[in-house]
Design a protein around this motif. Structure first.
Motif, short mmCIF file in Angstrom:
data_model
loop_
_atom_site.label_atom_id
_atom_site.label_comp_id
_atom_site.label_asym_id
_atom_site.label_seq_id
_atom_site.Cartn_x
_atom_site.Cartn_y
_atom_site.Cartn_z
N GLY A 39 64.53 -0.07 -2.83
CA GLY A 39 63.82 -1.17 -3.47
C GLY A 39 62.58 -1.64 -2.72
N LYS A 42 58.92 2.54 -2.27
CA LYS A 42 58.55 3.92 -1.95
C LYS A 42 58.19 4.72 -3.21
CE LYS A 42 62.60 4.75 -0.09
NZ LYS A 42 63.30 3.48 -0.32
N THR A 43 59.10 4.69 -4.18
CA THR A 43 58.88 5.47 -5.41
C THR A 43 57.67 4.95 -6.17
OG1 THR A 43 61.19 6.12 -5.64
CG2 THR A 43 59.90 6.07 -7.66
N THR A 44 57.52 3.64 -6.22
CA THR A 44 56.37 3.05 -6.90
C THR A 44 55.06 3.56 -6.28
OG1 THR A 44 57.68 1.08 -7.37
CG2 THR A 44 55.29 0.87 -7.57
N1 LIG Z 1 59.28 -1.05 -14.40
C1 LIG Z 1 59.60 -2.00 -13.51
N2 LIG Z 1 59.64 -3.30 -13.84
C2 LIG Z 1 59.95 -4.26 -12.94
N3 LIG Z 1 60.25 -4.02 -11.67
C3 LIG Z 1 60.25 -2.74 -11.27
C4 LIG Z 1 59.93 -1.67 -12.15
N4 LIG Z 1 59.99 -0.50 -11.46
C5 LIG Z 1 60.36 -0.84 -10.20
N5 LIG Z 1 60.51 -2.19 -10.08
C6 LIG Z 1 60.89 -2.90 -8.86
O1 LIG Z 1 60.06 -2.50 -7.81
C7 LIG Z 1 60.75 -2.52 -6.58
C8 LIG Z 1 60.51 -1.24 -5.84
O2 LIG Z 1 61.11 -0.19 -6.54
P1 LIG Z 1 60.99 1.33 -6.03
O3 LIG Z 1 59.56 1.65 -5.80
O4 LIG Z 1 61.72 2.17 -7.01
O5 LIG Z 1 61.76 1.26 -4.65
P2 LIG Z 1 62.33 2.44 -3.73
O6 LIG Z 1 61.85 3.74 -4.26
O7 LIG Z 1 61.80 2.13 -2.36
O8 LIG Z 1 63.81 2.31 -3.77
C9 LIG Z 1 62.20 -2.82 -6.89
O9 LIG Z 1 62.47 -4.15 -6.60
C10 LIG Z 1 62.28 -2.54 -8.39
O10 LIG Z 1 63.25 -3.37 -8.96
#
Ligand SMILES: Nc1ncnc2c1ncn2[C@@H]1O[C@H](COP(=O)(O)OP(=O)(O)O)[C@@H](O)[C@H]1O
Ligand SMILES: [Mg+2]
Length: 361
Positions: A39, A42-44
Motif C-alpha cells: 500500500g 510501489k505499483t502505482t
Molecule cells: N484506483 C484506486 N482508487 C483509489 N485508491 C487506490 C487506487 N489504486 C490504488 N489505490 C491506493 O493507493 C495506495 C497505493 O497502492 P499501490 O500502489 O497498489 O501500493 P503497493 O503496490 O505499494 O502495495 C493504496 O492505499 C491503495 O489503496
C-alpha cells in the motif's frame, strides 16, 4: 537500454495522495528496486512509468523522451514506450501455446509468423525453456509460466523492464533460483530494470540500488549495503534486515558519534553509537543481531541477560536473550553458541543512534 527519470511524480485519488514528490534518476542498465510495505505506492509508481496510469503531477522521461507530463499535456501510450512488463500473476493467454504467448507482442506489430516463431524460440532459450514453445501454459509449472511471461516481456527488446512482484507467487526455492536468473538475464541484455517488491531479501540480493518507500514517499535511496549499514531512520533500519531497537539517554556526543546509556536493560549497558545525537536527550538505538558479541570476563559497559531460546540455523545460531524488560535477538557463530539458561555478558560491536523526533509510527 535506457535511462529513466521521474520528476516530482505524484498521483492522487480525490484528496488522497498515493504517491508524492517521487524524484529519481535511474541509469541505463541499472537494476533498481522499489521496496516498501503493502500500500505504499510501489505499483502505482510502476504503472505511471508504464503509462497504465496517468500521474496527477510531475513528469516521466524514458531514454530522454518525455512520455508523461500532465501539465504540458504529454501522454505517450504504453505500447509506444518500449517497455516490457511482468506482473505477479503470470497473465498468460490460456488458449495460446507458450510460443504464441511469447510472440504475441510481435503479432500486434504485424511481424510475420515465421519471424515471430524464431524470436519466440530465441527468447524461450534465453529463459531456459528451449523446446517448450508447443506446450499449453497449463502444462507448465508456476516457475516456468513466470519464465514465459519474462520471455514475452523481452521479445520486443524493451529499453526498460518493469517487474511487479514477479516472484511472489512462487515457492521459496524457486523464488531464489529465479532471482539469480533474472539478475543474470539483466546483465547479459544490459536492460534497465525496475523491480517492485515488499521482500527485503529479494531487493537486497538483486538491486544495484534500492528505493525504500513509505506512504507514497521515498524514505531512502542507495545500494543495499549502504541502506543496511547506514539507515536514514528507524523505519529503514527495521525494514531492511533484522534490528534490535532500543532506547537510551545520550551521555556524551561527538561530531559523528555518541555514547548512550541504554534504558530497560540489565547490567551497565553503555554503547558507542554512530550518529551524533545531543547529550542529555533520548535516542533510539539500532543494533543488528550479528553485532552483539559475547564478552566473557568483562564487567563494565555490558548488557547482561539470560538465554531464552537457541535456534540452530546451520552457519549460525539465532539466540534470544532476556535482559531487563527487553528481549534481544543475537546472531552468533554456530561454534560459539550458548546454552539455554546461560547468563551472558554482551557487547555491541556496532550501533546506530537516532534522535527521538516527533513520533510518526
Ligand atoms: N484506483 C484506486 N482508487 C483509489 N485508491 C487506490 C487506487 N489504486 C490504488 N489505490 C491506493 O493507493 C495506495 C497505493 O497502492 P499501490 O500502489 O497498489 O501500493 P503497493 O503496490 O505499494 O502495495 C493504496 O492505499 C491503495 O489503496
Ligand atoms: Mg503492488
Amino acid at each position: 537500454m535506457s535511462t529513466l527519470e521521474l520528476r516530482a511524480l505524484g498521483r492522487s485519488y480525490g484528496t488522497h495522495a498515493v504517491v508524492t514528490g517521487f524524484d529519481q534518476k535511474i541509469a541505463s542498465g541499472e537494476f533498481v528496486s522499489f521496496l516498501g510495505p503493502s500500500g505504499c505506492g510501489k505499483t502505482t509508481t510502476l504503472r505511471m512509468i508504464a503509462g497504465l496510469d496517468e500521474p496527477t503531477s510531475g513528469e516521466v522521461e524514458i531514454g530522454g523522451r518525455l512520455v508523461s507530463a500532465p501539465a504540458r499535456g504529454v501522454f505517450v501510450a504504453p505500447e509506444e514506450r518500449r517497455l516490457g512488463m511482468v506482473f505477479q500473476s503470470y497473465a498468460l493467454w490460456p488458449h495460446m501455446t507458450v510460443g504464441e504467448n511469447v510472440g504475441y507482442p510481435l503479432k500486434l506489430r504485424g511481424v510475420s509468423r515465421q519471424e515471430r516463431d524464431a524470436a519466440a524460440a530465441r527468447m524461450l532459450e534465453l529463459v531456459h525453456l528451449g523446446g517448450l514453445g508447443g506446450r499449453q501454459p497449463h502444462q507448465l509449472s508456476g516457475g516456468q509460466q513466470q519464465r514465459v511471461a519474462l520471455a514475452r516481456a523481452l521479445v520486443m527488446e524493451p529499453e526498460v523492464l518493469l517487474l511487479d512482484e514477479p516472484l511472489s507467487n512462487l515457492d521459496a526455492q524457486l523464488r531464489e533460483e529465479l532471482r539469480f536468473e533474472i539478475k543474470d538475464l539483466q546483465r547479459r541484455l544490459g536492460v534497465t530494470v525496475v523491480f517492485v517488491t515488499h521482500d527485503q531479501s529479494e531487493a537486497m540480493a538483486m538491486s544495484d540500488r534500492i528505493i525504500v518507500m513509505r506512504e507514497g514517499r521515498i524514505r531512502q535511496v542507495g545500494p543495499p549495503a549502504e541502506l543496511y549499514g547506514h539507515p536514514a531512520d528507524l523505519f529503514v533500519a527495521g525494514f531492511l534486515g533484522l534490528a534490535n531497537v532500543l532506547e537510551g539517554v545520550v551521555e556524551s556526543s561527538g561530531s559523528e558519534s555518541c555514547r548512550v546509556r541504554l534504558s530497560g536493560l540489565a547490567g551497565q549497558p553503555v554503547v558507542d553509537c554512530r550518529g551524533a545525537v545531543a547529550a542529555g536527550t533520548r535516542a533510539d538505538i539500532v543494533i543488528r543481531p550479528e553485532h552483539f558479541e559475547v564478552a566473557p570476563g568483562e564487567t563494565t559497559g555490558l548488557v547482561s541477560g539470560k538465554v531464552t531460546r537457541v535456534t540452530f540455523l546451520g552457519d549460525r545460531v539465532d539466540c534470544r536473550v532476556a535482559s531487563g524488560g527487553a528481549e534481544l535477538r543475537l546472531a552468533l557463530a554456530a561454534g560459539s553458541a550458548p546454552c539455554l539458561g546461560d547468563t551472558l555478558a554482551l557487547r555491541a560491536r556496532d550501533a546506530v543512534a537516532f534522535a527521538q523526533g516527533p513520533r510518526n509510527g
